[in-house]
Design a protein around this motif. Structure first.
Motif, PDB file in Angstrom:
ATOM      1  N   GLY A 154       0.817  -1.204   0.000  1.00 18.53           N
ATOM      2  CA  GLY A 154       0.000   0.000   0.000  1.00 18.53           C
ATOM      3  C   GLY A 154       0.848   1.250   0.000  1.00 18.53           C
ATOM      4  N   TYR A 155       0.185   2.329   0.352  1.00 14.12           N
ATOM      5  CA  TYR A 155       0.812   3.647   0.327  1.00 14.12           C
ATOM      6  C   TYR A 155       0.790   4.213   1.745  1.00 14.12           C
ATOM      7  N   ALA A 156       1.975   4.508   2.267  1.00 15.44           N
ATOM      8  CA  ALA A 156       2.094   4.998   3.642  1.00 15.44           C
ATOM      9  C   ALA A 156       2.359   6.495   3.656  1.00 15.44           C
ATOM     10  N   ASN A 157       1.864   7.123   4.700  1.00 17.85           N
ATOM     11  CA  ASN A 157       2.110   8.537   4.998  1.00 17.85           C
ATOM     12  C   ASN A 157       1.761   9.456   3.829  1.00 17.85           C
ATOM     13  N   SER A 158       0.604   9.217   3.242  1.00 17.27           N
ATOM     14  CA  SER A 158       0.127  10.045   2.140  1.00 17.27           C
ATOM     15  C   SER A 158      -0.493  11.336   2.665  1.00 17.27           C
ATOM     16  N   GLU A 159      -0.284  12.405   1.935  1.00 22.67           N
ATOM     17  CA  GLU A 159      -0.906  13.690   2.273  1.00 22.67           C
ATOM     18  C   GLU A 159      -2.306  13.790   1.672  1.00 22.67           C
ATOM     19  N   ILE A 160      -2.659  12.807   0.824  1.00 17.76           N
ATOM     20  CA  ILE A 160      -3.968  12.769   0.173  1.00 17.76           C
ATOM     21  C   ILE A 160      -4.627  11.443   0.535  1.00 17.76           C
ATOM     22  N   ALA A 161      -5.871  11.487   0.987  1.00 21.40           N
ATOM     23  CA  ALA A 161      -6.574  10.266   1.383  1.00 21.40           C
ATOM     24  C   ALA A 161      -6.772   9.345   0.186  1.00 21.40           C
ATOM     25  N   ASN A 162      -6.543   8.054   0.436  1.00 22.65           N
ATOM     26  CA  ASN A 162      -6.799   7.007  -0.549  1.00 22.65           C
ATOM     27  C   ASN A 162      -6.204   7.290  -1.926  1.00 22.65           C
ATOM     28  N   GLY A 187       2.967  12.559  -1.660  1.00 20.49           N
ATOM     29  CA  GLY A 187       3.945  12.403  -0.590  1.00 20.49           C
ATOM     30  C   GLY A 187       4.017  10.985  -0.055  1.00 20.49           C
ATOM     31  N   ALA A 188       3.210  10.073  -0.620  1.00 17.82           N
ATOM     32  CA  ALA A 188       3.158   8.691  -0.140  1.00 17.82           C
ATOM     33  C   ALA A 188       4.394   7.910  -0.569  1.00 17.82           C
ATOM     34  N   VAL A 189       4.634   6.847   0.147  1.00 14.63           N
ATOM     35  CA  VAL A 189       5.719   5.932  -0.167  1.00 14.63           C
ATOM     36  C   VAL A 189       5.122   4.547  -0.370  1.00 14.63           C
ATOM     37  N   GLU A 190       5.630   3.814  -1.372  1.00 16.03           N
ATOM     38  CA  GLU A 190       5.208   2.429  -1.550  1.00 16.03           C
ATOM     39  C   GLU A 190       5.764   1.632  -0.379  1.00 16.03           C
ATOM     40  N   ALA A 191       4.872   0.943   0.335  1.00 16.85           N
ATOM     41  CA  ALA A 191       5.276   0.232   1.548  1.00 16.85           C
ATOM     42  C   ALA A 191       4.517  -1.082   1.670  1.00 16.85           C
ATOM     43  N   ILE A 192       5.013  -1.930   2.539  1.00 16.05           N
ATOM     44  CA  ILE A 192       4.267  -3.134   2.887  1.00 16.05           C
ATOM     45  C   ILE A 192       3.857  -3.051   4.347  1.00 16.05           C
ATOM     46  N   GLU A 193       2.702  -3.595   4.626  1.00 14.22           N
ATOM     47  CA  GLU A 193       2.279  -3.821   6.003  1.00 14.22           C
ATOM     48  C   GLU A 193       2.665  -5.255   6.304  1.00 14.22           C
ATOM     49  N   LEU A 194       3.472  -5.440   7.322  1.00 15.22           N
ATOM     50  CA  LEU A 194       3.996  -6.760   7.658  1.00 15.22           C
ATOM     51  C   LEU A 194       3.474  -7.159   9.033  1.00 15.22           C
ATOM     52  N   VAL A 195       2.668  -8.207   9.066  1.00 13.97           N
ATOM     53  CA  VAL A 195       2.155  -8.740  10.329  1.00 13.97           C
ATOM     54  C   VAL A 195       2.972  -9.986  10.629  1.00 13.97           C
ATOM     55  N   TYR A 196       3.565 -10.021  11.812  1.00 12.02           N
ATOM     56  CA  TYR A 196       4.479 -11.106  12.136  1.00 12.02           C
ATOM     57  C   TYR A 196       4.280 -11.601  13.563  1.00 12.02           C
ATOM     58  N   ASN A 237      -0.639   7.121   8.138  1.00  9.85           N
ATOM     59  CA  ASN A 237      -1.748   6.419   7.499  1.00  9.85           C
ATOM     60  C   ASN A 237      -1.182   5.351   6.584  1.00  9.85           C
ATOM     61  N   TYR A 238      -2.042   4.438   6.204  1.00 10.77           N
ATOM     62  CA  TYR A 238      -1.671   3.373   5.277  1.00 10.77           C
ATOM     63  C   TYR A 238      -2.918   3.020   4.472  1.00 10.77           C
ATOM     64  N   TYR A 239      -2.812   3.155   3.168  1.00 11.69           N
ATOM     65  CA  TYR A 239      -3.922   2.844   2.265  1.00 11.69           C
ATOM     66  C   TYR A 239      -3.523   1.660   1.403  1.00 11.69           C
ATOM     67  N   LEU A 240      -4.378   0.653   1.344  1.00 10.07           N
ATOM     68  CA  LEU A 240      -4.093  -0.508   0.508  1.00 10.07           C
ATOM     69  C   LEU A 240      -3.945  -0.095  -0.951  1.00 10.07           C
ATOM     70  N   ALA A 241      -2.963  -0.697  -1.602  1.00 14.56           N
ATOM     71  CA  ALA A 241      -2.799  -0.494  -3.043  1.00 14.56           C
ATOM     72  C   ALA A 241      -3.882  -1.293  -3.769  1.00 14.56           C
ATOM     73  N   GLU A 242      -4.038  -0.996  -5.037  1.00 11.88           N
ATOM     74  CA  GLU A 242      -5.014  -1.671  -5.871  1.00 11.88           C
ATOM     75  C   GLU A 242      -4.775  -3.186  -5.863  1.00 11.88           C
ATOM     76  N   ASP A 243      -5.856  -3.946  -6.098  1.00 13.24           N
ATOM     77  CA  ASP A 243      -5.790  -5.415  -6.040  1.00 13.24           C
ATOM     78  C   ASP A 243      -4.690  -5.999  -6.911  1.00 13.24           C
ATOM     79  N   TYR A 244      -4.473  -5.427  -8.097  1.00 17.10           N
ATOM     80  CA  TYR A 244      -3.485  -6.034  -9.000  1.00 17.10           C
ATOM     81  C   TYR A 244      -2.062  -5.936  -8.453  1.00 17.10           C
ATOM     82  N   HIS A 245      -1.835  -5.063  -7.469  1.00 16.92           N
ATOM     83  CA  HIS A 245      -0.507  -4.973  -6.851  1.00 16.92           C
ATOM     84  C   HIS A 245      -0.312  -6.007  -5.738  1.00 16.92           C
TER      85      HIS A 245
END
Length: 164
Positions: free
Chosen positions: A31-39, A51-60, A133-141
């Motif tokens: 998804g996209y972390a720390n975006s200045e624009i919602a979704n 301002g977002a960065v491509e990131a992963i949410e990692l649950v461990y 914040n963290y917004y999920l990327a599109e399904d194809y990603h």
């Protein structure tokens, strides 16, 4: 105990693909972390305007893989001295970073970076910041390299298979 950390290491496809191969990783998303624009959409993130960065949410499971081990694996697949790029990908969305919503994880990240800095000739550029914040990327990603094994990746996934 189940914990979550957010990692940005250039294109999120390879980072997710790598960590999904490690024992103790329970689930991940891109998804996209720390975006200045919602979704934000992928197209908007690519402009740099969000301002977002491509990131992963990692649950461990921290009883199977420690946060320090996650950092060790993370820094083995990125060049932390590069600013706003990894591999062939360039732009602010490809900067490296560690994000969390708890201070303890952020302090551990800062301490880890101080420990490994002497290994590098240039300063480490990996940012360590509170997750806004963290917004999920599109399904194809999501799980892209599982769906497209020949897809571009700047990360050698075979290294995870050796360590996993």
């Amino acid at each position: 105990m189940t914990k979550t950390i957010y990692l940005a290491g250039g294109c999120f496809w390879g980072v997710q693909g790598y960590f999904d191969l490690l024992d103790g990783v329970l689930k991940s998303s891109v998804g996209y972390a720390n975006s200045e624009i919602a979704n934000p959409s992928y197209e908007l993130v690519c402009t740099g305007m969000s301002g977002a960065v491509e990131a992963i949410e990692l649950v461990y499971d921290d009883e199977k893989i420690s946060l320090e081990k996650i950092f060790e694996e993370f820094f083995s697949i990125i060049d932390p001295t590069l600013k706003n790029r990894q591999g062939n990908d360039t732009g602010t969305q490809y900067r490296t970073g560690i994000y969390a919503d708890d201070d303890e994880s952020l302090e551990l990240a800062k301490a880890y970076i101080q420990t490994i800095q002497p290994r590098y000739k240039a300063p480490i550029q990996t940012e360590v910041k509170k997750l806004q914040n963290y917004y999920l990327a599109e399904d194809y990603h999501q799980k892209y390299l599982q769906k497209n094994p020949q897809g571009y990746c700047h990360i050698d996934l075979s290294q995870a298979r050796k360590r996993g």
